[in-house]
Design a protein around this motif. Structure first.
Motif, mmCIF file in Angstrom:
data_model
loop_
_atom_site.group_PDB
_atom_site.id
_atom_site.type_symbol
_atom_site.label_atom_id
_atom_site.label_comp_id
_atom_site.label_asym_id
_atom_site.label_seq_id
_atom_site.Cartn_x
_atom_site.Cartn_y
_atom_site.Cartn_z
ATOM 1 N N MET A 152 0.847 -1.181 0.000
ATOM 2 C CA MET A 152 0.000 0.000 0.000
ATOM 3 C C MET A 152 0.893 1.245 0.000
ATOM 4 O O MET A 152 1.799 1.353 0.802
ATOM 5 N N PRO A 153 0.606 2.191 -0.893
ATOM 6 C CA PRO A 153 1.406 3.418 -0.927
ATOM 7 C C PRO A 153 1.265 4.210 0.368
ATOM 8 O O PRO A 153 0.228 4.170 1.030
ATOM 9 N N GLN A 154 2.306 4.903 0.676
ATOM 10 C CA GLN A 154 2.296 5.725 1.879
ATOM 11 C C GLN A 154 3.182 6.942 1.660
ATOM 12 O O GLN A 154 3.934 7.007 0.693
ATOM 13 N N GLY A 155 3.067 7.894 2.571
ATOM 14 C CA GLY A 155 3.865 9.105 2.456
ATOM 15 C C GLY A 155 3.946 9.832 3.780
ATOM 16 O O GLY A 155 3.245 9.497 4.739
ATOM 17 N N ALA A 156 4.807 10.825 3.808
ATOM 18 C CA ALA A 156 5.050 11.589 5.040
ATOM 19 C C ALA A 156 4.108 12.783 5.129
ATOM 20 O O ALA A 156 3.914 13.506 4.154
ATOM 21 N N VAL A 157 3.545 12.974 6.303
ATOM 22 C CA VAL A 157 2.676 14.121 6.570
ATOM 23 C C VAL A 157 3.536 15.383 6.613
ATOM 24 O O VAL A 157 4.628 15.384 7.175
ATOM 25 N N THR B 141 4.659 17.830 -0.926
ATOM 26 C CA THR B 141 3.795 17.081 -1.852
ATOM 27 C C THR B 141 4.540 15.873 -2.413
ATOM 28 O O THR B 141 3.979 14.788 -2.501
ATOM 29 N N ARG B 142 5.798 16.060 -2.748
ATOM 30 C CA ARG B 142 6.614 14.953 -3.259
ATOM 31 C C ARG B 142 6.814 13.875 -2.200
ATOM 32 O O ARG B 142 6.734 12.681 -2.487
ATOM 33 N N ASP B 143 7.053 14.297 -0.959
ATOM 34 C CA ASP B 143 7.285 13.335 0.119
ATOM 35 C C ASP B 143 6.021 12.577 0.499
ATOM 36 O O ASP B 143 6.093 11.460 0.997
ATOM 37 N N PHE B 144 4.859 13.186 0.272
ATOM 38 C CA PHE B 144 3.616 12.497 0.586
ATOM 39 C C PHE B 144 3.241 11.497 -0.501
ATOM 40 O O PHE B 144 2.729 10.422 -0.216
ATOM 41 N N ASP B 145 3.472 11.861 -1.748
ATOM 42 C CA ASP B 145 3.111 10.984 -2.877
ATOM 43 C C ASP B 145 4.321 10.863 -3.798
ATOM 44 O O ASP B 145 4.625 11.780 -4.544
ATOM 45 N N ASN B 146 4.986 9.714 -3.733
ATOM 46 C CA ASN B 146 6.222 9.567 -4.510
ATOM 47 C C ASN B 146 5.993 9.489 -6.013
ATOM 48 O O ASN B 146 6.947 9.465 -6.779
ATOM 49 N N SER B 147 4.738 9.464 -6.461
ATOM 50 C CA SER B 147 4.496 9.524 -7.899
ATOM 51 C C SER B 147 4.568 10.965 -8.410
ATOM 52 O O SER B 147 4.555 11.201 -9.610
ATOM 53 N N ILE B 148 4.654 11.924 -7.487
ATOM 54 C CA ILE B 148 4.809 13.332 -7.873
ATOM 55 C C ILE B 148 6.285 13.584 -8.143
ATOM 56 O O ILE B 148 7.130 13.401 -7.282
ATOM 57 N N ASN B 149 6.556 13.988 -9.366
ATOM 58 C CA ASN B 149 7.930 14.230 -9.785
ATOM 59 C C ASN B 149 8.163 15.741 -9.813
ATOM 60 O O ASN B 149 7.784 16.414 -10.764
ATOM 61 N N VAL B 150 8.759 16.255 -8.742
ATOM 62 C CA VAL B 150 9.022 17.689 -8.669
ATOM 63 C C VAL B 150 10.362 17.908 -7.981
ATOM 64 O O VAL B 150 10.715 17.201 -7.049
ATOM 65 N N ASN B 151 11.096 18.885 -8.482
ATOM 66 C CA ASN B 151 12.319 19.329 -7.833
ATOM 67 C C ASN B 151 11.967 20.650 -7.150
ATOM 68 O O ASN B 151 11.771 21.664 -7.831
#
Length: 143
Positions: free
Chosen positions: A1-6, A38-48
């Motif tokens: 299950m995907p997860q991410g940091a608050v 946003t990147r840390d919460f959802d690793n499918s977000i590709n942003v620098n």
């Protein structure tokens, strides 16, 4: 299950006020952090996050980059909302309009992000939580 940091819950008008008080310096710190969160919460977000800031600092001389960054950040926040199982209510277009109106997009975007962080009661900044959005159980990208 995907997860991410608050991420960090901030007072939306406090972000705007600190930006004014620091003559804009806090804005760039906040913009970096929001894009990183946003990147840390959802690793499918590709942003620098650093490039997102650069779109505002030297990019503002070219006029277009800040608006692209504002729009895309709004879309990223909407993606985070969906990954958290919330309605994706954040609008990049409204973010652009509010950026033009006294930079109040900071208030809007932080308020939208706070909805996500509030949806995980008791989870502090940096706590890893599961995604609850559509496709989360299968590990699919949430649009």
């Amino acid at each position: 299950m995907p997860q991410g940091a608050v991420g960090k819950k901030r007072q939306p008008w406090g972000v705007w006020g600190l930006t004014i008080i620091t003559l804009g310096v806090y804005y760039y710190v906040w913009w970096y952090k929001v894009n990183r969160e946003t990147r840390d919460f959802d690793n499918s977000i590709n942003v620098n996050p650093a490039l997102s800031v650069l779109a505002w600092i030297p990019g503002s001389y070219l006029v277009i980059p800040p608006f692209v960054s504002a729009y895309r950040t709004g879309k990223r926040i909407a993606q985070v909302q969906a990954a958290a199982g919330l309605p994706a209510t954040c609008s990049g277009g409204l973010g652009i309009l509010l950026a033009i109106l006294f930079s109040t997009h900071t208030v809007y975007y932080q308020g939208q992000l706070n909805k996500v962080w509030d949806s995980y009661p008791g989870a502090g900044e940096g706590t890893v939580v599961p995604h609850r959005g559509v496709g989360a159980a299968q590990g699919q990208r949430v649009a």
